[in-house]
Design a protein around this motif. Structure first.
Motif, PDB file in Angstrom:
ATOM      1  N   PHE A 153       0.826  -1.210   0.000  1.00 31.78           N
ATOM      2  CA  PHE A 153       0.000   0.000   0.000  1.00 31.78           C
ATOM      3  C   PHE A 153       0.864   1.266   0.000  1.00 31.78           C
ATOM      4  CE2 PHE A 153      -3.100  -2.957   2.158  1.00 31.78           C
ATOM      5  CZ  PHE A 153      -3.963  -3.047   1.068  1.00 31.78           C
ATOM      6  N   GLY A 154       2.035   1.158  -0.632  1.00 27.92           N
ATOM      7  CA  GLY A 154       2.928   2.306  -0.722  1.00 27.92           C
ATOM      8  C   GLY A 154       3.664   2.637   0.560  1.00 27.92           C
ATOM      9  N   LEU A 155       3.593   1.754   1.553  1.00 26.98           N
ATOM     10  CA  LEU A 155       4.181   2.046   2.874  1.00 26.98           C
ATOM     11  C   LEU A 155       5.567   1.452   3.047  1.00 26.98           C
ATOM     12  CD1 LEU A 155       0.992   1.487   5.080  1.00 26.98           C
ATOM     13  CD2 LEU A 155       1.939   3.666   4.290  1.00 26.98           C
ATOM     14  N   TYR A 156       5.738   0.189   2.745  1.00 26.64           N
ATOM     15  CA  TYR A 156       7.038  -0.466   2.939  1.00 26.64           C
ATOM     16  C   TYR A 156       7.162  -1.651   1.993  1.00 26.64           C
ATOM     17  CZ  TYR A 156       4.225  -3.630   5.872  1.00 26.64           C
ATOM     18  OH  TYR A 156       3.264  -4.502   6.341  1.00 26.64           O
ATOM     19  N   ASN A 157       8.408  -2.016   1.721  1.00 26.97           N
ATOM     20  CA  ASN A 157       8.701  -3.118   0.825  1.00 26.97           C
ATOM     21  C   ASN A 157       9.132  -4.327   1.652  1.00 26.97           C
ATOM     22  OD1 ASN A 157      10.708  -4.805  -0.911  1.00 26.97           O
ATOM     23  ND2 ASN A 157       9.548  -3.590  -2.399  1.00 26.97           N
ATOM     24  N   LEU A 158       8.466  -5.450   1.460  1.00 26.00           N
ATOM     25  CA  LEU A 158       8.779  -6.630   2.270  1.00 26.00           C
ATOM     26  C   LEU A 158      10.197  -7.123   2.042  1.00 26.00           C
ATOM     27  CD1 LEU A 158       5.445  -8.674   2.087  1.00 26.00           C
ATOM     28  CD2 LEU A 158       6.367  -7.399   4.029  1.00 26.00           C
ATOM     29  N   GLY A 159      10.690  -6.999   0.810  1.00 29.71           N
ATOM     30  CA  GLY A 159      12.067  -7.403   0.535  1.00 29.71           C
ATOM     31  C   GLY A 159      13.060  -6.601   1.343  1.00 29.71           C
ATOM     32  N   ASP A 160      12.777  -5.316   1.535  1.00 26.48           N
ATOM     33  CA  ASP A 160      13.662  -4.457   2.319  1.00 26.48           C
ATOM     34  C   ASP A 160      13.605  -4.791   3.805  1.00 26.48           C
ATOM     35  OD1 ASP A 160      14.338  -3.158  -0.008  1.00 26.48           O
ATOM     36  OD2 ASP A 160      12.935  -1.491   0.291  1.00 26.48           O
ATOM     37  N   GLN A 161      12.556  -5.480   4.230  1.00 30.56           N
ATOM     38  CA  GLN A 161      12.405  -5.845   5.640  1.00 30.56           C
ATOM     39  C   GLN A 161      13.136  -7.142   5.985  1.00 30.56           C
ATOM     40  OE1 GLN A 161      10.706  -3.620   7.589  1.00 30.56           O
ATOM     41  NE2 GLN A 161      10.443  -2.444   5.697  1.00 30.56           N
ATOM     42  N   GLY A 162      13.705  -7.803   4.975  1.00 27.82           N
ATOM     43  CA  GLY A 162      14.372  -9.082   5.207  1.00 27.82           C
ATOM     44  C   GLY A 162      13.428 -10.264   5.096  1.00 27.82           C
ATOM     45  N   PHE A 163      12.449 -10.154   4.172  1.00 27.52           N
ATOM     46  CA  PHE A 163      11.479 -11.231   3.972  1.00 27.52           C
ATOM     47  C   PHE A 163      11.854 -12.055   2.753  1.00 27.52           C
ATOM     48  CE2 PHE A 163       7.596 -12.810   1.869  1.00 27.52           C
ATOM     49  CZ  PHE A 163       7.085 -13.613   2.889  1.00 27.52           C
ATOM     50  N   THR A 346      18.698 -21.468   7.805  1.00 29.37           N
ATOM     51  CA  THR A 346      19.647 -21.920   6.771  1.00 29.37           C
ATOM     52  C   THR A 346      19.941 -20.848   5.730  1.00 29.37           C
ATOM     53  OG1 THR A 346      17.853 -22.856   5.409  1.00 29.37           O
ATOM     54  CG2 THR A 346      18.900 -24.316   7.028  1.00 29.37           C
ATOM     55  N   ASN A 347      19.153 -19.772   5.719  1.00 29.82           N
ATOM     56  CA  ASN A 347      19.381 -18.697   4.757  1.00 29.82           C
ATOM     57  C   ASN A 347      19.261 -17.341   5.464  1.00 29.82           C
ATOM     58  OD1 ASN A 347      19.795 -17.309   2.358  1.00 29.82           O
ATOM     59  ND2 ASN A 347      17.683 -17.531   1.654  1.00 29.82           N
ATOM     60  N   PRO A 348      20.204 -17.047   6.365  1.00 31.36           N
ATOM     61  CA  PRO A 348      20.126 -15.801   7.140  1.00 31.36           C
ATOM     62  C   PRO A 348      20.340 -14.570   6.261  1.00 31.36           C
ATOM     63  CG  PRO A 348      22.223 -16.875   7.508  1.00 31.36           C
ATOM     64  CD  PRO A 348      21.406 -17.828   6.702  1.00 31.36           C
ATOM     65  N   LEU A 349      19.895 -13.438   6.739  1.00 31.02           N
ATOM     66  CA  LEU A 349      19.984 -12.192   5.986  1.00 31.02           C
ATOM     67  C   LEU A 349      21.436 -11.744   5.847  1.00 31.02           C
ATOM     68  CD1 LEU A 349      18.340  -9.915   4.642  1.00 31.02           C
ATOM     69  CD2 LEU A 349      18.348  -8.737   6.855  1.00 31.02           C
ATOM     70  N   THR A 350      21.847 -11.487   4.602  1.00 31.97           N
ATOM     71  CA  THR A 350      23.175 -10.959   4.296  1.00 31.97           C
ATOM     72  C   THR A 350      23.008  -9.890   3.223  1.00 31.97           C
ATOM     73  OG1 THR A 350      23.641 -12.534   2.506  1.00 31.97           O
ATOM     74  CG2 THR A 350      24.207 -13.227   4.755  1.00 31.97           C
ATOM     75  N   ASP A 351      24.106  -9.325   2.791  1.00 32.30           N
ATOM     76  CA  ASP A 351      24.049  -8.327   1.717  1.00 32.30           C
ATOM     77  C   ASP A 351      23.585  -8.940   0.398  1.00 32.30           C
ATOM     78  OD1 ASP A 351      24.937  -6.387   3.454  1.00 32.30           O
ATOM     79  OD2 ASP A 351      27.048  -6.602   2.885  1.00 32.30           O
ATOM     80  N   ASP A 352      23.727 -10.252   0.281  1.00 35.24           N
ATOM     81  CA  ASP A 352      23.342 -10.931  -0.956  1.00 35.24           C
ATOM     82  C   ASP A 352      21.915 -11.459  -0.933  1.00 35.24           C
ATOM     83  OD1 ASP A 352      25.869 -10.526  -2.061  1.00 35.24           O
ATOM     84  OD2 ASP A 352      26.665 -12.312  -1.055  1.00 35.24           O
ATOM     85  N   GLY A 353      21.200 -11.224   0.157  1.00 38.77           N
ATOM     86  CA  GLY A 353      19.827 -11.717   0.254  1.00 38.77           C
ATOM     87  C   GLY A 353      19.605 -12.452   1.553  1.00 38.77           C
ATOM     88  N   GLY A 354      18.676 -13.415   1.533  1.00 37.76           N
ATOM     89  CA  GLY A 354      18.356 -14.154   2.735  1.00 37.76           C
ATOM     90  C   GLY A 354      17.225 -13.501   3.506  1.00 37.76           C
ATOM     91  N   ALA A 355      17.049 -13.946   4.756  1.00 37.82           N
ATOM     92  CA  ALA A 355      15.912 -13.490   5.548  1.00 37.82           C
ATOM     93  C   ALA A 355      16.304 -13.317   7.000  1.00 37.82           C
ATOM     94  CB  ALA A 355      14.765 -14.499   5.442  1.00 37.82           C
ATOM     95  N   SER A 356      15.575 -12.466   7.692  1.00 36.09           N
ATOM     96  CA  SER A 356      15.709 -12.292   9.137  1.00 36.09           C
ATOM     97  C   SER A 356      14.408 -12.742   9.790  1.00 36.09           C
ATOM     98  CB  SER A 356      15.981 -10.826   9.485  1.00 36.09           C
ATOM     99  OG  SER A 356      14.860 -10.020   9.172  1.00 36.09           O
ATOM    100  N   PHE A 357      14.483 -13.094  11.068  1.00 40.62           N
ATOM    101  CA  PHE A 357      13.271 -13.529  11.770  1.00 40.62           C
ATOM    102  C   PHE A 357      12.248 -12.401  11.838  1.00 40.62           C
ATOM    103  CE2 PHE A 357      16.368 -16.643  13.458  1.00 40.62           C
ATOM    104  CZ  PHE A 357      15.694 -17.812  13.138  1.00 40.62           C
ATOM    105  N   SER A 358      12.703 -11.191  12.077  1.00 38.70           N
ATOM    106  CA  SER A 358      11.769 -10.064  12.135  1.00 38.70           C
ATOM    107  C   SER A 358      11.140  -9.806  10.771  1.00 38.70           C
ATOM    108  CB  SER A 358      12.488  -8.807  12.629  1.00 38.70           C
ATOM    109  OG  SER A 358      13.548  -8.443  11.746  1.00 38.70           O
TER     110      SER A 358
END
Length: 415
Positions: A153-163, A346-358
């Motif tokens: 909804f123009g508020l935030y990008n899920l990829g930028d959140q570590g999803f 198994t795929n933690p958040l890094t500069d190359d991608g991945g995800a964070s729990f939050s």
């Protein structure tokens, strides 16, 4: 020479995409057989009608508007060609039409999840109208925030959140379960499912061999679901990634099946086939969010976690008087959430991608909230305008006669 190599890679990746899409389409048969086996005989024709019709509706609605909403791309109408649908663009690695086909079978899968949860008491035409909105608007908009890369909804990008959701534990499966839950809450339970003092009365399915066949079909189709999400197979790296995904998908299903079987034996003293089947499916859902980075042992353990969780989830929903004849909300919703939360292991958040729990939690809440609330509104409107539940007499007689005018097993006594 370079052009020949490009053409070969393009052809191989397009062919792979199409084959995987066909495997995912075959999952529609799996859902149909699984649900037909787990409902009573008097509701079999209606459940089959829903599954065939919803696939056709998904195909049309995703063509008309769903794909454009999800990817801000072409509208696939006769005579209207956009974004290279007619042929290859230099930057493309596969035919855009193959991408459309692969995506449309995913949206049909999400809608198939709804079918089983609302079985045996929802009006057929109310369900089909909901399918139009779900496959044409609700799912594509949610997909645009995830795989489409758009802001929520123009508020935030899920990829930028570590999803991150590799093949759709949340985007497809949890979304379908959220829509199903909204419908089930407005529908209420089947007559006789719960007693006045909170008793839970089992309502056995009519054809367990059919349910087992449906599970094996889904297991097979899942290789296309997860394997196709690699998006290519024409290089050594891509081929290795595909092989790992296939291996882990199978391992997770096996882990989920055995874990659910053992838990069922401990809790009920018997080998419960329905829990075994749902355990296998739970393992598949759990690994779908990230099948490319775990080891085979990790994938087996992740699947086992899903298999254990699904048993307790089914029992808990029954205690809450949330009637789900096939366990779809537990398999695809509860375990879908688990799958998302396992990704950072198994795929933690890094500069190359991945995800964070939050990031995974933010993504899960966003997907669930949108699909649940939007579905609740649509179901609510349908309830007011035309009603969504059949009469008590029609429910007793069976949906086959009430909605379709024919029985699946006319030579047998109604079950």
């Amino acid at each position: 020479m370079e052009n020949q190599i490009f053409e070969l890679k393009y052809a191989l990746d397009t062919f792979y995409f199409l084959i995987c899409g066909a495997l995912v389409m075959w999952m529609a048969a799996g859902f149909a057989m699984l649900e037909a086996g787990l409902v009573r005989a008097k509701n079999t024709t209606e459940i089959l009608t829903k599954n065939v019709a919803l696939f056709a509706i998904a195909s049309i609605m995703y063509m008309v508007c769903g794909y454009a909403i999800m990817y801000d791309g072409a509208i696939f109408l006769s005579g209207i060609v956009g974004d290279g649908v007619a042929g290859a663009e230099e930057a493309a690695t596969y035919a855009p039409s193959a991408d459309f086909f692969f995506q449309v079978v995913f949206v049909a899968t999400a809608m198939s999840i709804v079918s089983g949860a609302v079985a045996e008491r929802m009006k057929l035409w109310a369900f089909l109208i909901f399918a139009v909105v779900m496959t044409g608007i609700i799912y594509p908009l949610e997909g645009s925030w995830t795989w489409g890369g758009a802001d929520v909804f123009g508020l935030y990008n899920l990829g930028d959140q570590g999803f991150s959701d590799f093949a759709g534990s949340g985007i497809v499966h949890m979304a379908g379960a959220a829509a199903a839950l909204a419908g089930v809450l407005l529908l209420g339970a089947r007559k006789g499912k719960y007693g006045p003092n909170g008793e839970v009365h089992a309502i056995p399915g009519s054809n367990l061999p059919l349910a087992a066949l449906g599970t094996f079909i889904l297991w097979l189709g899942w290789f296309g679901f997860n394997g196709g999400s690699v998006l290519a197979t024409s290089s050594v790296g891509d081929s290795n990634a595909v092989a790992v995904v296939f291996m882990n998908t199978n391992a997770a299903a096996a882990g989920g099946a055995i874990a659910a079987l053992i838990v069922g034996r401990i809790l009920f003293g018997k080998a419960d086939l329905t829990m075994l089947l749902n355990g296998a499916l739970a393992g598949l859902v759990a690994i779908t969010a990230e099948p490319s980075t775990p080891t085979a042992l990790q994938a087996t353990l992740f699947g086992a976690l899903g298999g254990v969780l699904v048993v307790f989830s089914i029992l808990t929903l029954d205690k809450m008087k949330i009637d789900d004849p096939v366990g779809a909300i537990s398999v695809h919703g509860v375990v879908g959430f688990l799958g998302l939360m396992l990704v950072p292991i198994t795929n933690p958040l890094t500069d190359d991608g991945g995800a964070s729990f939050s990031g995974q939690l933010i993504g899960a809440v966003t997907i669930f909230a949108w699909v649940f609330v939007a579905s609740l509104v649509v179901w609510g409107i349908l309830k007011v305008v035309m009603g969504i539940r059949v009469s008590e007499e029609e429910e007793y007689e069976g949906m086959d006669i009430a909605d379709c005018g024919m029985e699946a097993y006319p030579e047998f006594v109604k079950g």
